[in-house]
Structures are given as C-alpha cells and as structure tokens.
Write a protein that holds these residues in place. Structure first.
Motif, short mmCIF file in Angstrom:
data_model
loop_
_atom_site.label_atom_id
_atom_site.label_comp_id
_atom_site.label_asym_id
_atom_site.label_seq_id
_atom_site.Cartn_x
_atom_site.Cartn_y
_atom_site.Cartn_z
N LEU A 79 8.49 99.31 92.65
CA LEU A 79 9.49 98.40 93.21
C LEU A 79 9.52 98.44 94.73
O LEU A 79 9.80 97.44 95.39
CB LEU A 79 10.88 98.75 92.65
N ALA A 109 10.11 92.44 94.79
CA ALA A 109 10.82 91.91 93.64
C ALA A 109 11.09 90.42 93.65
O ALA A 109 11.38 89.84 92.60
CB ALA A 109 12.16 92.65 93.48
N ALA A 149 10.72 103.64 92.66
CA ALA A 149 11.71 102.74 92.05
C ALA A 149 13.06 103.46 91.96
O ALA A 149 13.37 104.05 90.92
CB ALA A 149 11.25 102.27 90.68
N LEU A 208 16.47 99.50 91.01
CA LEU A 208 15.82 98.96 89.81
C LEU A 208 16.85 98.26 88.93
O LEU A 208 16.61 97.14 88.45
CB LEU A 208 15.13 100.08 89.05
N THR A 245 17.87 94.99 90.48
CA THR A 245 16.80 94.01 90.37
C THR A 245 16.74 93.42 88.97
O THR A 245 16.66 92.20 88.78
CB THR A 245 15.44 94.65 90.72
#
Length: 220
Positions: free
Chosen positions: A132, A143, A164, A169, A172
């Motif tokens: 990420l 992302a 990440a 995360l 996202t």
C-alpha cells in the motif's frame, strides 16, 4: 497435480513461467513476484502449489529484470507490458471457459491491479501482501487506481506488514466495495509469524483464496 515450465514470448524477449496444475479444470490464477524476488521465491512457489492442491491452477512468471538476473525492477510500463503479455498467453493456453484471476505477491499484485484498473479482463484479483505504501512512508499511498476496479479483490495481509499500515489499509478498503480482507495476525510483509510454522500460514491463505475463488466461480 502436476508442474511444468515454459518460455513466454513478449515484445521485450522471453520470460520463464511455471504452471502448477490443479487436478481438475477450473480457475487459473496468474501470479507476479515481488520486487526482490523471482518466480522461484519460496513463499510464492509454496502458495502456488497450495492453491493448485485446492483446485486452482497457478501460473507464476518472471518479470524481465528477474529473468535477466538483475536486482533492480524494470520501470512500471515495462512491468505492465510484460504482465499483460503473460496474462494474455496464459488465457490463450488455458481451457475454454476457465475463469482467469490475476494477482501476485507485493509488487506483482500491484502491477496486476494497474492492468485491471486500465481495463484488462479478469474475474478477480488476489493480492498477497499488497504494498500500500513504501516502508516508513505512509503518505505515499498506492491506492487511487484501486477505486477504478469493479471486479472482486482479495487482500491477504499481515497485521505487522511495514508496507501496509493497518489503519491506512482499513481506510483504503472502506472505499472499495468489491474488496475482501483476510488478516494474518502477527504476519509481516512475507507473512512470517513469530512462533508459527510457515506451512500453516501458507495453508491458511491458500484455503481463504480457494474459498473466495470458489464463491466467485461457483466451483467451490
């Protein structure tokens, strides 16, 4: 199960690929390797074998720099062109009607996501340790393009992954209605968990991936 290897031609030359064949016809999962690895990286090879044992043929391939035994990854356009050629070849070689899934470990999965975001066909995306952001650089998120993807996505992620951060995360994936997250508690970017056998972790992520693919294809 059986394993065979081949050379795939693309506009930049040829690359190596290895097929881990499932015993029955079904889905095919294309796997790109991480930035520091090759198609023979142990974690990737074990994951491919494990999903094949669960009914999904897995095909892993080298990016050009890995094929040439260079350490520094190629520029992203080259990585994408190579992945696109490999995926197209694998689709052509696969049996008619077989569902094709794309993905890979770390960088390999990220490159697959860019292809799909730009329109390359696939039934779903399988990310093993999606990168990420670079380690210690959480502001550099990779992302935005994921929001253009409308097919199912599976994220197999360790809770200690330096690529990440857990809160980023989660934030996202909240914006990705087709995303499914499976966390490996204590897992790092290589899904290594202190005090836990590597084989058990591979079995866990392969089980999750096989069930997820089966739910999409109806072959589970």
């Amino acid at each position: 199960m059986s394993v065979d290897s081949e050379q795939i031609a693309w506009e930049g030359g040829t690359i190596s690929a290895v097929w881990d064949h499932a015993d029955r016809a079904g889905a095919v999962l294309v796997l790109g390797h991480g930035a520091g690895g090759t198609l023979h990286t142990a974690h990737l090879a074990r994951f491919a074998a494990a999903v094949a044992a669960r009914g999904i043929t897995a095909v892993r391939f080298n990016f050009p720099y890995a094929e040439a035994r260079r350490r520094v990854p190629d520029r992203q356009p080259i990585l994408e062109a190579c992945y696109r050629a490999a995926a197209s070849h694998i689709a052509e070689r696969s049996a008619r009607g077989v569902d094709l899934f794309l993905g890979g470990r770390s960088m390999g999965g990220r490159i697959a996501s860019h292809l799909v975001a730009d329109g390359h066909p696939a039934r779903g995306l399988v990310f093993v340790s999606y990168p990420l952001h670079p380690p210690r650089e959480p502001e550099r998120l990779r992302a935005v393009h994921l929001e253009r993807i409308t097919i199912p996505m599976l994220f197999l992620q360790g809770t200690r992954d330096a690529f990440a951060r857990s809160d980023l995360l989660a934030r996202t994936l909240d914006r990705l209605p087709t995303a499914t997250l499976h966390l490996i508690e204590g897992g790092d970017h290589g899904l290594t968990v202190r005090g836990r056998e590597a084989a058990a972790v591979i079995a866990e992520v392969a089980d999750v991936a096989a069930r997820w693919v089966g739910d999409i294809t109806g072959l589970g």
